[in-house]
Design a protein around this motif. Sequence first.
Motif, PDB file in Angstrom:
ATOM      1  N   GLU A  18       1.315  -1.203   0.000  1.00 54.96           N
ATOM      2  CA  GLU A  18       0.231   0.290  -0.075  1.00 54.96           C
ATOM      3  C   GLU A  18       0.845   1.269  -0.528  1.00 54.96           C
ATOM      4  O   GLU A  18       0.600   1.511  -0.491  1.00 54.96           O
ATOM      5  CB  GLU A  18      -1.149   0.212   0.831  1.00 54.96           C
ATOM      6  CG  GLU A  18      -1.707  -1.684   1.271  1.00 54.96           C
ATOM      7  CD  GLU A  18      -2.996  -1.248   2.155  1.00 54.96           C
ATOM      8  OE1 GLU A  18      -3.137  -0.110   3.184  1.00 54.96           O
ATOM      9  OE2 GLU A  18      -3.616  -2.183   2.470  1.00 54.96           O
ATOM     10  N   ALA A  19       1.976   1.219   0.690  1.00 58.34           N
ATOM     11  CA  ALA A  19       2.618   2.316   0.746  1.00 58.34           C
ATOM     12  C   ALA A  19       3.307   2.460  -0.462  1.00 58.34           C
ATOM     13  O   ALA A  19       3.503   3.602  -0.705  1.00 58.34           O
ATOM     14  CB  ALA A  19       3.707   2.381   2.189  1.00 58.34           C
ATOM     15  N   ALA A  22       1.303   4.003  -3.446  1.00 58.81           N
ATOM     16  CA  ALA A  22       0.651   5.434  -3.282  1.00 58.81           C
ATOM     17  C   ALA A  22       2.529   6.472  -2.994  1.00 58.81           C
ATOM     18  O   ALA A  22       2.624   7.184  -4.094  1.00 58.81           O
ATOM     19  CB  ALA A  22       0.410   5.889  -1.826  1.00 58.81           C
ATOM     20  N   TRP A  23       3.249   5.625  -2.765  1.00 53.15           N
ATOM     21  CA  TRP A  23       4.380   6.025  -3.132  1.00 53.15           C
ATOM     22  C   TRP A  23       4.852   6.398  -4.981  1.00 53.15           C
ATOM     23  O   TRP A  23       5.214   7.114  -5.556  1.00 53.15           O
ATOM     24  CB  TRP A  23       5.997   5.420  -2.276  1.00 53.15           C
ATOM     25  CG  TRP A  23       7.544   6.224  -2.843  1.00 53.15           C
ATOM     26  CD1 TRP A  23       8.269   5.117  -4.090  1.00 53.15           C
ATOM     27  CD2 TRP A  23       7.978   7.630  -3.068  1.00 53.15           C
ATOM     28  NE1 TRP A  23       9.433   6.488  -4.290  1.00 53.15           N
ATOM     29  CE2 TRP A  23       9.810   7.182  -3.518  1.00 53.15           C
ATOM     30  CE3 TRP A  23       7.655   8.627  -2.053  1.00 53.15           C
ATOM     31  CZ2 TRP A  23      10.299   8.725  -3.350  1.00 53.15           C
ATOM     32  CZ3 TRP A  23       8.339  10.004  -1.683  1.00 53.15           C
ATOM     33  CH2 TRP A  23       9.744   8.993  -2.507  1.00 53.15           C
ATOM     34  N   HIS A  36      -0.056  10.705  -4.687  1.00 56.77           N
ATOM     35  CA  HIS A  36       1.264  10.027  -4.155  1.00 56.77           C
ATOM     36  C   HIS A  36       1.048  10.603  -2.901  1.00 56.77           C
ATOM     37  O   HIS A  36       0.739  11.674  -2.127  1.00 56.77           O
ATOM     38  CB  HIS A  36       2.119  11.856  -4.729  1.00 56.77           C
ATOM     39  CG  HIS A  36       2.256  11.049  -5.976  1.00 56.77           C
ATOM     40  ND1 HIS A  36       2.708   9.458  -6.406  1.00 56.77           N
ATOM     41  CD2 HIS A  36       2.218  11.327  -7.028  1.00 56.77           C
ATOM     42  CE1 HIS A  36       3.403   9.146  -7.620  1.00 56.77           C
ATOM     43  NE2 HIS A  36       2.506  10.402  -8.429  1.00 56.77           N
ATOM     44  N   PRO A  37       1.632  10.772  -1.856  1.00 58.99           N
ATOM     45  CA  PRO A  37       1.667  10.743  -0.712  1.00 58.99           C
ATOM     46  C   PRO A  37       2.774  11.922  -0.243  1.00 58.99           C
ATOM     47  O   PRO A  37       3.199  12.285  -1.626  1.00 58.99           O
ATOM     48  CB  PRO A  37       2.220   9.593   0.175  1.00 58.99           C
ATOM     49  CG  PRO A  37       3.398   9.326  -0.401  1.00 58.99           C
ATOM     50  CD  PRO A  37       2.520   9.900  -1.928  1.00 58.99           C
ATOM     51  N   GLU A  38       2.262  12.713   0.648  1.00 59.02           N
ATOM     52  CA  GLU A  38       3.016  13.708   1.082  1.00 59.02           C
ATOM     53  C   GLU A  38       4.104  14.124   1.934  1.00 59.02           C
ATOM     54  O   GLU A  38       3.961  13.736   3.087  1.00 59.02           O
ATOM     55  CB  GLU A  38       2.427  15.503   1.270  1.00 59.02           C
ATOM     56  CG  GLU A  38       0.878  15.937   0.702  1.00 59.02           C
ATOM     57  CD  GLU A  38       0.653  16.975   1.038  1.00 59.02           C
ATOM     58  OE1 GLU A  38       1.331  17.666   2.093  1.00 59.02           O
ATOM     59  OE2 GLU A  38      -0.478  17.303   0.727  1.00 59.02           O
ATOM     60  N   VAL A  39       5.113  14.337   1.115  1.00 61.40           N
ATOM     61  CA  VAL A  39       6.302  13.020   2.450  1.00 61.40           C
ATOM     62  C   VAL A  39       7.926  14.244   2.429  1.00 61.40           C
ATOM     63  O   VAL A  39       8.422  14.750   0.854  1.00 61.40           O
ATOM     64  CB  VAL A  39       7.726  12.032   0.493  1.00 61.40           C
ATOM     65  CG1 VAL A  39       8.862  11.800   2.121  1.00 61.40           C
ATOM     66  CG2 VAL A  39       6.415  11.076   1.526  1.00 61.40           C
ATOM     67  N   TYR A 190       9.650   7.775   5.572  1.00 63.05           N
ATOM     68  CA  TYR A 190       8.113   6.881   4.885  1.00 63.05           C
ATOM     69  C   TYR A 190       7.886   5.718   4.959  1.00 63.05           C
ATOM     70  O   TYR A 190       7.044   4.692   5.461  1.00 63.05           O
ATOM     71  CB  TYR A 190       7.578   7.399   3.593  1.00 63.05           C
ATOM     72  CG  TYR A 190       6.907   7.406   2.869  1.00 63.05           C
ATOM     73  CD1 TYR A 190       4.942   7.514   3.306  1.00 63.05           C
ATOM     74  CD2 TYR A 190       6.897   6.391   1.733  1.00 63.05           C
ATOM     75  CE1 TYR A 190       4.193   7.293   2.384  1.00 63.05           C
ATOM     76  CE2 TYR A 190       5.091   5.606   1.369  1.00 63.05           C
ATOM     77  CZ  TYR A 190       4.430   6.656   1.374  1.00 63.05           C
ATOM     78  OH  TYR A 190       3.415   5.875   1.132  1.00 63.05           O
TER      79      TYR A 190
END
Length: 225
Positions: A18-19, A22-23, A36-39, A190
């Motif tokens: 899952e991570a 998204a990445w 996308h996640p906010e990293v 992350y």
Amino acid sequence: MKFDRYAIYYTPQGSLAEAGAAWLGWDVAHGQAVAHPEVAALDVASLTETPRKYGLHATIKPPFVLAEGTSADGLLAEFEALCAQLAPVTLDGLSLTPLGRFLALTPKGDTAALNAMAAEVVRGLDAFRAPPSEADLARRRQANLTLAQEANLNKWGYPYVLDAFRFHITLTSKLPKADLPQVTAALAPYITTHLPQPFVLSSLTLVGQAEDGMFHEVHRAALSG
């Protein structure tokens, strides 16, 4: 769905899947884009442009066009039969590692069993692989291949198999070397919380590349040998 090419991948499951989806912005298991996640202050979409179409994976048998006289159904049946003969592989874990100019997850511990399993897949399904085109061969040779890699390219259609194989789960496009420490430091919090210890590779995934270039899961098979 019709696919132009097929490949055999290891694709993670659970929170790492899952991570990672998204990445990268692409969920290979469900065949769909993911936000996308906010990293930190990273431009994640730009950093992941190259590996996105493949999804979160480690290549076991590189993408290939089906050979004349073979079929997708035949490939699936042979893939399932092969996985039933192969044993799961257990390693100490995965670590975030720079490989040249990109970042990847690489295995910790003795990789002999992992490498042997990958070689069995490369050999065992090779009857389904059409020979590479002259354009493909020329493109691969631009990488200044070693003699062993050239031999692999000629026999198996890809330089980085068998003794030249190195298991890795690609997380970024090629980056300027000066940016690697910053991106590593931002990505680590992350992704590292999702890394398994030990890392058990208990299944493989047959994937296909659609006309838009994106890869999709066709079938996941347990290693049950």
